[in-house]
Structures are given as structure tokens and as C-alpha cells.
Design a protein around this motif. Structure first.
Motif, PDB file in Angstrom:
ATOM      1  N   ASN A  74      11.716  -5.084  -0.015  1.00  0.00           N
ATOM      2  CA  ASN A  74      10.302  -5.421  -0.184  1.00  0.00           C
ATOM      3  C   ASN A  74      10.063  -6.342  -1.368  1.00  0.00           C
ATOM      4  N   ILE A  77      10.911  -9.806  -0.206  1.00  0.00           N
ATOM      5  CA  ILE A  77       9.809 -10.396   0.565  1.00  0.00           C
ATOM      6  C   ILE A  77       8.724 -10.922  -0.371  1.00  0.00           C
ATOM      7  N   CYS A  96       2.844  -9.475   1.755  1.00  0.00           N
ATOM      8  CA  CYS A  96       3.138  -9.128   0.364  1.00  0.00           C
ATOM      9  C   CYS A  96       2.434  -7.839  -0.034  1.00  0.00           C
ATOM     10  N   SER A  99       4.284  -4.975   1.528  1.00  0.00           N
ATOM     11  CA  SER A  99       5.546  -4.711   0.829  1.00  0.00           C
ATOM     12  C   SER A  99       5.302  -4.006  -0.499  1.00  0.00           C
ATOM     13  N   ASP A 102       4.496  -0.419   0.173  1.00  0.00           N
ATOM     14  CA  ASP A 102       5.703   0.319   0.573  1.00  0.00           C
ATOM     15  C   ASP A 102       6.536   0.723  -0.637  1.00  0.00           C
ATOM     16  N   ASN A 319      10.342  -2.266   7.442  1.00  0.00           N
ATOM     17  CA  ASN A 319       9.402  -3.396   7.434  1.00  0.00           C
ATOM     18  C   ASN A 319      10.025  -4.705   6.957  1.00  0.00           C
ATOM     19  N   PRO A 320      10.710  -4.744   5.810  1.00  0.00           N
ATOM     20  CA  PRO A 320      11.321  -6.014   5.402  1.00  0.00           C
ATOM     21  C   PRO A 320      12.416  -6.478   6.351  1.00  0.00           C
TER      22      PRO A 320
END
Length: 347
Positions: A74, A77, A96, A99, A102, A319-320
């Protein structure tokens, strides 16, 4: 500290701490004053993996690895979007935000979980538990709002492409981000307040490795209907409403895309795949954990613990990876970043 004259009982001023043995051979105390009135527990006990106490020291290593992967992925990212000016668009700015949330969600729970697994540090002070509970719930509410904003961004970009630049300007995106923070914090702020007013006079053993509202309130020895009702209001007005609006936005997107050419359909669907995966990654564990708490009956079952750990660890890890694989611009920038790093390290 004065002895009360009773074996195994300690007195602190007007309050006695009565030791009680409970599940898994933990010792905990119920606070009782000299009038016999019971007050809130000074701390809670967080469990690790029931039935796997001998193995959880080693199981903590893969959990810690997942946490490090989540933080590194994250932050990568965020770094790429921040340094690459071509990515300063609403979709990537929302990414962003996602991330960052998260990282904060996983960080709010993982250090204590590692302390439980590695050092058997199972106790957490009452106020610290409330703070952790507020952080986890509020950050989850913010993430749900950001996912809704990302769905709105995709809807405008596909259904009204000519208006996208004027509707989602950078100042407006910043305001949406602030609204997500305020909404998540405002909705979840009453939860610790409602818990604070409750007396705890029985078991103080929580069924997870971190504090959740639905888990803590079950330990109270008073009427918790206010907590239950407000919890339902939060779920319906935040998670339920957000998921409904996200579904509606994708129905409208699907309706528009079906009228496009095959090449345009492929391109439009390609821009939505990452976000759809992020939505499922967030909502499926959340709904699963809520269902376990709502219909589960076995207190020391492994299922709620596993679901709780999945809820906090899986979305930040995946997610990333999803956005790195499915988003061409981010994938190319990551490959270019590692290529430059490799060249620099070569003699």
C-alpha cells in the motif's frame, strides 16, 4: 495495598478485585465495591487462536509477513501515485486514500496481535480497547465511503465521460476524502460512548485478538438494546447504503456499456475490474464476520477468530496486488521502479 483478610482477595481503596478462573485457565478480576455493586472491568482479555495455543507462536510469522506485505504494497501504491504526475487523477487519488486506510486498519490491530501470539500479552486496558474499537470501526466506515466514491468516479467516467473532468475536480475529490473521514468518525464515535456506560461483571474474555463493538457489548451485564439498535443503524446507513449505491452505479454502468462497441466494452470493463475486486474483498469478509456474530453460538469456535483475522488482513494485502496487476499504469510504473532499482544495485 491492603489485605482484605480474605485469601486470594486484594483491596484497592474501596474496591476489591476478586480473582476468578475461566476459560483457557486465564485469571481475571471483577471489580466489586464494598456495597456489593459491580462496576466496569478494568481490562479485557484477548484470545489468540483457541485450541491452537501451542502453534500460534509459529502461526504469528505468516501473519506478520502478511502485515508487512500489506504495508509495503500500500505504501508503494501511495508513493507511485504521488510521484507520477500522470496518475494525479480522481481514480488514483481515491486509490491512495484506500491504501492509506488499509495501512491504518491493519496497524491498529496487528501489533497487539503479535504481542498476543509471541509474548502471551493477552490483556488490554478498558480505555485502550475502546480506542482500538473506535479506530477499527471508523476506518472501516471511511473505507466503505471511499469505495463508494470510486464507484461514482467510474460511473461518471463511463456514463458521462465529457463531464468527468468538470464533475470530479481535484478540490472536489479532496472534499470527498474529508467527507469520508468525518462521516466514518461521526458514525462510529457513539460506539465507545455506549460501551463506556455499561457495567461488566462477568467474563471479560473477548473472542477475537482485537476489540470489536459487537464482541465487547456481549460481555456487559446490563441491557444492551441501545448498542444493538445503534449498531444496526450504523450498518444500514453506512455499509448497507454504500453497497446499495455501489450496486446501482454498476447497474447503470452495465446498461451504458452494453450499448458500446466490443472494443469499447472491453476497455470500459477493464477500468472497473480492479474496483469490483476491491469491493468484494472488503464487503465479503465484513458481511461474513457480521453473520458469524449474529448467528454464531459457540463462543470459543475458531470460525469467528479466522473471519476476524481475514477481515483485517486480506483486504490490505490483496488490494495493492489487484490494482498492481489489473491497472496498466500502476503496473508499468512498478516495473519501471524495480528496473531502475535493479540497475542501480548492479556494479
Amino acid at each position: 495495598m491492603k489485605s482484605s483478610g480474605k485469601r486470594g482477595t486484594r483491596s484497592f481503596g474501596a474496591v476489591e478485585l476478586l480473582p476468578t478462573w475461566h476459560w483457557s485457565q486465564f485469571t481475571f478480576f471483577t471489580m466489586v465495591d464494598h456495597n456489593g455493586n459491580e462496576s466496569s472491568a478494568p481490562y479485557f482479555i484477548l484470545i489468540g487462536l483457541p485450541g491452537l495455543e501451542r502453534a500460534q507462536f509459529w502461526l504469528a510469522f505468516p501473519l506478520c509477513s502478511l502485515y508487512l506485505i500489506a504495508v509495503l504494497g500500500n505504501l508503494t501504491i501511495i508513493y507511485i501515485v504521488r510521484t507520477e504526475h500522470s496518475l494525479h487523477e480522481p481514480m488514483y487519488i481515491f486509490l491512495c486514500m484506500l491504501s492509506g486506510l488499509d495501512v491504518l486498519i491493519s496497524t491498529s490491530s496487528m501489533p497487539k496481535m503479535m504481542a498476543i501470539f509471541w509474548f502471551n500479552s493477552t490483556t488490554i486496558q478498558f480505555d485502550a480497547c475502546l480506542l482500538q474499537m473506535f479506530a477499527i470501526h471508523s476506518l472501516s466506515g471511511m473505507e466503505s465511503t471511499v469505495l463508494l466514491a470510486m464507484a461514482f468516479d467510474r460511473y461518471v467516467a463511463i456514463c458521462h465521460p465529457l463531464r468527468h473532468a468538470t464533475v470530479l475536480t481535484l478540490p472536489r475529490v479532496a472534499k470527498i476524502g474529508m467527507a469520508a473521514v468525518v462521516r466514518g468518525a461521526a458514525l462510529m464515535a457513539p460506539l465507545p460512548v455506549f460501551i463506556k456506560r455499561l457495567p461488566f461483571c462477568g467474563s471479560n474474555i473477548l473472542s477475537h485478538s482485537y476489540c470489536l463493538h459487537q464482541d465487547v457489548m456481549k460481555l456487559a451485564c446490563a441491557d444492551i438494546h441501545v448498542n444493538i439498535i445503534y449498531g444496526l443503524i450504523v450498518i444500514v446507513s453506512a455499509i448497507g447504503l454504500d453497497s446499495l449505491l455501489i450496486s446501482l452505479s454498476y447497474l447503470l454502468i452495465l446498461k451504458t456499456v452494453l450499448g458500446l462497441t466490443r472494443e469499447a466494452q472491453t476497455k470500459a470493463f477493464g477500468t472497473c475490474v480492479s474496483h469490483v475486486c476491491a469491493v468484494f474483498i472488503f464487503y465479503v469478509p465484513f458481511i461474513g464476520l457480521s453473520m458469524v456474530h449474529r448467528f454464531g453460538t459457540q463462543h470459543d469456535s475458531l470460525l469467528p477468530v479466522i473471519m476476524a483475522n481475514i477481515y483485517l488482513l486480506v483486504p490490505p494485502v490483496l488490494n495493492p496486488i489487484v490494482y498492481g496487476v489489473k491497472t496498466k499504469e500502476i503496473r508499468q510504473r512498478i516495473l519501471r521502479l524495480f528496473h531502475v532499482t535493479t540497475q542501480t544495485s548492479d556494479p
